[in-house]
Enzyme design. Structure first.
Site, PDB file in Angstrom:
ATOM      1  N   GLU A 327       0.847  -1.212   0.000  1.00  0.00           N
ATOM      2  CA  GLU A 327       0.000   0.000   0.000  1.00  0.00           C
ATOM      3  C   GLU A 327       0.878   1.257   0.000  1.00  0.00           C
ATOM      4  OE1 GLU A 327      -2.970   1.391   3.306  1.00  0.00           O
ATOM      5  OE2 GLU A 327      -4.148   0.278   1.825  1.00  0.00           O
ATOM      6  N   HIS A 358       6.714 -26.231   3.145  1.00  0.00           N
ATOM      7  CA  HIS A 358       5.932 -27.375   2.638  1.00  0.00           C
ATOM      8  C   HIS A 358       4.801 -26.907   1.734  1.00  0.00           C
ATOM      9  CE1 HIS A 358       7.911 -30.277   5.307  1.00  0.00           C
ATOM     10  NE2 HIS A 358       7.887 -29.309   6.214  1.00  0.00           N
ATOM     11  N   LYS A 472     -13.570   1.139  -3.982  1.00  0.00           N
ATOM     12  CA  LYS A 472     -14.532   1.486  -2.932  1.00  0.00           C
ATOM     13  C   LYS A 472     -15.693   2.295  -3.513  1.00  0.00           C
ATOM     14  CE  LYS A 472     -11.228   2.089   0.912  1.00  0.00           C
ATOM     15  NZ  LYS A 472     -10.709   3.118   1.855  1.00  0.00           N
TER      16      LYS A 472
HETATM   17  O1  F6P Z   1      -8.832   0.938   1.884  1.00  0.00           O
HETATM   18  C1  F6P Z   1      -7.559   1.038   2.432  1.00  0.00           C
HETATM   19  C2  F6P Z   1      -7.626   1.779   3.746  1.00  0.00           C
HETATM   20  O2  F6P Z   1      -7.921   3.131   3.549  1.00  0.00           O
HETATM   21  C3  F6P Z   1      -6.312   1.615   4.498  1.00  0.00           C
HETATM   22  O3  F6P Z   1      -5.345   2.547   4.097  1.00  0.00           O
HETATM   23  C4  F6P Z   1      -6.762   1.772   5.913  1.00  0.00           C
HETATM   24  O4  F6P Z   1      -5.823   1.232   6.830  1.00  0.00           O
HETATM   25  C5  F6P Z   1      -8.087   0.985   5.896  1.00  0.00           C
HETATM   26  O5  F6P Z   1      -8.633   1.237   4.597  1.00  0.00           O
HETATM   27  C6  F6P Z   1      -9.062   1.346   6.979  1.00  0.00           C
HETATM   28  O6  F6P Z   1      -9.302   2.731   6.958  1.00  0.00           O
HETATM   29  P1  F6P Z   1      -9.925   3.404   8.304  1.00  0.00           P
HETATM   30  O7  F6P Z   1      -8.918   3.194   9.400  1.00  0.00           O
HETATM   31  O8  F6P Z   1     -10.132   4.843   7.953  1.00  0.00           O
HETATM   32  O9  F6P Z   1     -11.222   2.686   8.609  1.00  0.00           O
END
Ligand code: F6P
Length: 513
Positions: A327, A358, A472
């Site tokens: 990331e 394994h 998302k």
């Molecule tokens: O979708 C990735 C992300 O934004 C990560 O960078 C982050 O750790 C996770 O989702 C959760 O985000 P939040 O802590 O804002 O719920």
């Protein structure tokens, strides 16, 4: 960033062990072996099995200088705005520096809630969060289970209802607390899981006002969702999710192992901070580990890295490291917004090595694709039950470590009698005396620096994550379409047919006689 020394490295490839000089020759070179071994107290880092000559290492150090790796590291530690796209500092190291007010405030607020929850007789805590709000704490609680002295911590991350359902089915709502961990406090999975757990508490007529806490960098959003100030543990926006285990995001770990144990983990991380600030470049462990990642990926084209802790308690370390590196550095645009013309973060994968050898070691030993392996292990076992047969514990753990060393050497040396084992397959071996909160903190901070320094070598911003947003956004649009709130022209034909199947299934289930 194609640094001038990078070009010199490319032209030096004719010297690499696969071109004439054998790994056996290199491993016999005592001077080289001394140059490729590093230490932070009892933590030993052995790069001698990497396919790199001393001259190439010298050129790599030149790349580190041209990339201003240490200057960028100092800027981060000085709280400068190193996260340029989000106009933010990266303050995770401040959390483990006892001289930083941020560190003291973070430990203090956790300690006060710790005392309060224990006084309520809480026996179990459901920690709801995902990504950096889950992987660090879940890994650390699992790794340090022999240090468990507080309530049991249960981690629920995905929106798969079976995960929360299976968790709550085991728990008594009257002695259960919940941590809702989300930096943004907008992550759908986390808010949905919070809703399901709150329904569970309500069905049991539990007053949750003193046992459900919000841990977030967005307290305003938490208040909009009903949390009062006293039920919020805030943290600074300058703490990145994947770098946040040192912060109040790690509260579940303090609940599990106590404040002394949590402070010991911070101290272990800070020992690496001090090493980074004091060691000269050629003796700086994370700098040289980052240079090896850069050498393997960007010079030798090795686009994956296997990570194999030979310690079953560290089995969740891989998942934490995957998010940390992939990331942070899985990008093709540099910090200035220019497209880069070389590979950056490797695909990080792995599992505890006792199982891994394994599972995927056929590929590691004989695939045409050469994958560097990071082996790491404590030299002494950490047993939760001291009454286990001591002779067998010692013998089994010795076998575990010997397996790790045998794998590393088999990869490096191959088999002169079998052309299927060519040798020259690189690995790093990291060892230390025994797993503890302190030594776990050292390992975590070490690999944080490997990631941020690799990012500096690649000219990246290792602190933002724009690439996670498109999926998302589409998921949110699909939910609107599925609920009939938006037209379905976004959908592909096959997705459209699956939508219909899903709906028919749901209707058939809800209309079941
Ligand atoms: O979708 C990735 C992300 O934004 C990560 O960078 C982050 O750790 C996770 O989702 C959760 O985000 P939040 O802590 O804002 O719920």
């Amino acid at each position: 960033m194609a640094w001038p020394a990078y070009q010199k490295l490319l032209s030096s490839l004719s010297d690499t062990p696969s071109h004439g000089v054998t790994m056996g020759d290199l491993l016999e070179d005592r001077d080289r072996s001394e140059r490729l071994q590093f230490a932070i107290d009892d933590m030993q880092i052995d790069l001698t099995r990497q396919t790199v000559t001393q001259d190439q290492l010298h050129m790599l150090l030149q790349v580190a200088k041209e990339a201003e790796v240490m200057q960028k590291c100092h800027a981060m530690l000085d709280g400068k705005m190193v996260n340029t796209s989000e106009k933010s500092p990266a303050l995770h190291a401040h959390l483990r520096d006892p001289s930083q007010p941020l560190a003291q405030a973070s430990v203090d607020i956790m300690a006060s809630h710790l005392d309060r929850l224990l006084s309520l007789g809480i026996t179990d805590v459901v920690s709801v969060g995902i990504g950096g709000s889950d992987l660090g704490p879940a890994m650390a609680v699992s790794a340090l289970s022999p240090y468990q002295q507080g309530p049991e911590i249960h981690f629920v991350s995905t929106i798969d209802p079976s995960q929360m359902g299976d968790c709550l089915a085991m728990l008594d709502p009257s002695t259960t607390a919940m941590l809702v961990i989300s930096k943004s406090f907008t992550t759908p999975e986390t808010l949905a899981n919070m809703t399901m757990a709150m329904r569970w508490f309500d069905d049991a007529d539990i007053d949750t006002s003193d046992r459900v806490l919000a841990i977030t960098a967005n307290p305003k959003k938490a208040k909009e969702l009903g949390f009062v100030d006293d039920a919020i543990l805030p943290f600074d926006q300058g703490i990145g999710g994947r770098y946040s285990v040192w912060s109040v995001v790690g509260f579940g770990l303090m609940l599990a192992i106590g404040r002394a144990g949590f402070r010991a983990m911070l101290a272990g991380g800070h020992a690496v901070d001090e090493h980074v600030l004091s060691a000269p470049l050629y003796q700086n462990a994370p700098v040289n580990l980052a240079l090896m990642r850069y050498w393997n990926v960007s010079v030798l084209g090795r686009q994956a890295e296997a990570f194999c802790p030979y310690d079953q308690r560290l089995d969740k370390l891989d998942a934490w490291l995957q998010q940390l590196e992939m990331e942070s550095n899985g990008k093709s645009m540099d910090a200035s917004g220019n497209r880069v013309d070389y590979f950056t973060a490797p695909v990080m994968f792995g599992m505890a090595g006792g199982n891994g050898q394994h599972s995927f070691f056929q590929h590691i030993h004989q695939s045409a694709m050469v994958t560097p392996v990071t082996f790491l292990a404590p030299l002494r076992p950490l047993m939760s039950d001291a009454n286990m047969a001591a002779d067998l514990v010692a013998d089994h753990h010795d076998q575990l470590i010997l397996n790790m060393l045998a794998q590393a050497d088999a990869l490096a040396l191959g088999d002169a009698n079998d052309p299927g084992f060519s040798g020259g397959r690189p690995s790093t071996v990291i060892t230390w005396l025994q797993l503890s909160p302190y030594t776990l903190g050292r390992v975590l901070a070490l690999f944080e620096y490997v990631t941020t320094m690799s990012g500096s070598l690649w000219g990246l911003n290792s602190f933002d994550q724009p690439g996670v947003e498109l999926g998302k956004i589409r998921a949110k649009n699909y939910l609107d379409i599925y609920k009939g709130k938006a037209a379905d022209d976004l959908l592909t034909a096959t997705t459209k047919s699956l939508f219909h199947q899903l709906k028919e299934l749901k209707d058939s289930l809800t209309n079941k006689p």
